[in-house]
Enzyme design. Structure first.
Site, mmCIF file in Angstrom:
data_model
loop_
_atom_site.group_PDB
_atom_site.id
_atom_site.type_symbol
_atom_site.label_atom_id
_atom_site.label_comp_id
_atom_site.label_asym_id
_atom_site.label_seq_id
_atom_site.Cartn_x
_atom_site.Cartn_y
_atom_site.Cartn_z
ATOM 1 N N ILE A 197 -4.803 -4.579 1.846
ATOM 2 C CA ILE A 197 -5.006 -4.944 3.419
ATOM 3 C C ILE A 197 -6.236 -4.497 3.863
ATOM 4 O O ILE A 197 -6.921 -4.792 4.693
ATOM 5 C CB ILE A 197 -3.936 -4.555 4.259
ATOM 6 C CG1 ILE A 197 -3.965 -5.311 5.440
ATOM 7 C CG2 ILE A 197 -3.830 -3.072 4.364
ATOM 8 C CD1 ILE A 197 -2.495 -5.066 6.281
ATOM 9 N N ASP A 239 -0.744 3.588 4.421
ATOM 10 C CA ASP A 239 -1.457 4.560 5.121
ATOM 11 C C ASP A 239 -2.482 5.347 4.676
ATOM 12 O O ASP A 239 -3.989 5.475 5.017
ATOM 13 C CB ASP A 239 -0.359 5.571 5.865
ATOM 14 C CG ASP A 239 -0.784 6.486 7.065
ATOM 15 O OD1 ASP A 239 -1.853 6.072 7.504
ATOM 16 O OD2 ASP A 239 0.175 6.983 7.284
HETATM 17 N N1 AR6 Z 1 -2.431 -3.290 1.205
HETATM 18 C C1 AR6 Z 1 -1.048 -3.976 1.298
HETATM 19 N N2 AR6 Z 1 -0.004 -3.433 1.206
HETATM 20 C C2 AR6 Z 1 0.162 -2.332 0.791
HETATM 21 C C3 AR6 Z 1 -0.836 -1.371 0.373
HETATM 22 C C4 AR6 Z 1 -2.208 -2.107 0.686
HETATM 23 N N3 AR6 Z 1 -3.412 -1.561 0.257
HETATM 24 N N4 AR6 Z 1 -0.353 -0.228 -0.292
HETATM 25 C C5 AR6 Z 1 1.019 -0.276 -0.111
HETATM 26 N N5 AR6 Z 1 1.218 -1.586 0.242
HETATM 27 P P1 AR6 Z 1 4.469 2.006 2.732
HETATM 28 P P2 AR6 Z 1 6.538 2.683 4.734
HETATM 29 C C6 AR6 Z 1 2.723 -2.127 0.699
HETATM 30 O O1 AR6 Z 1 5.102 3.141 1.982
HETATM 31 O O2 AR6 Z 1 7.356 2.203 4.024
HETATM 32 C C7 AR6 Z 1 3.356 6.349 4.362
HETATM 33 O O3 AR6 Z 1 3.090 7.821 3.780
HETATM 34 C C8 AR6 Z 1 3.922 -1.314 -0.094
HETATM 35 O O4 AR6 Z 1 4.008 -1.943 -1.162
HETATM 36 O O5 AR6 Z 1 3.161 2.267 2.601
HETATM 37 O O6 AR6 Z 1 6.250 2.036 6.294
HETATM 38 C C9 AR6 Z 1 3.173 6.633 5.979
HETATM 39 O O7 AR6 Z 1 2.371 7.760 6.153
HETATM 40 C C10 AR6 Z 1 4.957 -1.600 1.074
HETATM 41 O O8 AR6 Z 1 5.584 -3.328 0.792
HETATM 42 O O9 AR6 Z 1 5.073 2.378 4.270
HETATM 43 C C11 AR6 Z 1 4.634 7.156 6.256
HETATM 44 O O10 AR6 Z 1 5.022 8.400 5.914
HETATM 45 C C12 AR6 Z 1 4.435 -1.647 2.237
HETATM 46 O O11 AR6 Z 1 3.087 -1.673 2.225
HETATM 47 C C13 AR6 Z 1 5.467 6.221 5.131
HETATM 48 O O12 AR6 Z 1 4.577 5.967 4.119
HETATM 49 C C14 AR6 Z 1 4.744 -0.368 3.117
HETATM 50 O O13 AR6 Z 1 4.988 0.762 2.456
HETATM 51 C C15 AR6 Z 1 5.800 4.994 5.715
HETATM 52 O O14 AR6 Z 1 6.647 4.073 4.873
#
Ligand code: AR6
Length: 167
Positions: free
Chosen positions: A11, A34
């Site tokens: 993203i 994030d």
């Molecule tokens: N582009 C698109 N999607 C992504 C990317 C990327 N670069 N990287 C990961 N994903 P998560 P949550 C996907 O864990 O569950 C953080 O530490 C990933 O495969 O990022 O909402 C925050 O600070 C998954 O499908 O977010 C919070 O503490 C999706 O993004 C916590 O994680 C969300 O995974 C939030 O957890």
């Protein structure tokens, strides 16, 4: 009606008006998407997040995109999934609505969402996808023309495509 597109990718690379960050309530960065967004946007993003003083689950706050190709980042803390009986569906729906409302207020025409809560926060993928797709599909948009669901994996993309076929 909003035009919905599903892609597989990172993203942080998307040149859209706003990308959504699956943040935590501190808004001070973390892992997953994030961490990737903060790394790509540069340290100015954290400096812009500090004065926001955090964000409640299901709400959203906006900052510039700084070094990102996207103009804005909309930060939303999704719910931590426990068993689905602790308000998780309503909170996840509220994330999508709050982000869309902020995008509208800021005259965004193109918005990209990651799959909020489906990583560290443990939301079951299919249930989360149904909420994401239905909430965007039903949203009464004025400025927003296109929403991109940016999936990190091929499996996630497949789930989005299956759910989209049914709306
Ligand atoms: N582009 C698109 N999607 C992504 C990317 C990327 N670069 N990287 C990961 N994903 P998560 P949550 C996907 O864990 O569950 C953080 O530490 C990933 O495969 O990022 O909402 C925050 O600070 C998954 O499908 O977010 C919070 O503490 C999706 O993004 C916590 O994680 C969300 O995974 C939030 O957890």
């Amino acid at each position: 009606m909003i035009n919905i597109e599903v892609i597989q990718g990172d993203i942080t690379k998307l040149k859209v008006d706003a990308i959504v960050n699956a943040a935590n309530c501190s808004l001070l960065g973390g892992g997953g998407v994030d961490g990737a967004i903060h790394r790509a946007a540069g340290p100015e993003l954290l400096q812009a997040c500090i004065p926001l003083k955090g964000c409640e689950t299901g709400h959203a706050k906006i900052t510039p995109g700084f070094k990102l190709p996207a103009k804005f980042v909309i930060h939303t803390p999704g719910p931590v999934y426990r068993d689905g009986q602790h308000g998780e569906p309503a909170l996840l729906e509220s994330c999508y609505k709050s982000c869309l409302a902020l995008a509208e207020e800021n005259n965004c025409e193109t918005v990209a969402f990651p799959a909020i809560s489906t990583g560290v926060y443990g939301y079951p993928w299919k249930e989360a996808t149904e909420i994401a797709v239905n909430t965007v599909h039903d949203y009464p948009a004025r400025n927003i023309k296109k929403v991109i669901f940016c999936c990190f994996s091929a499996q996630m993309k497949k789930i989005y495509q299956e759910v989209l076929q049914r709306v």
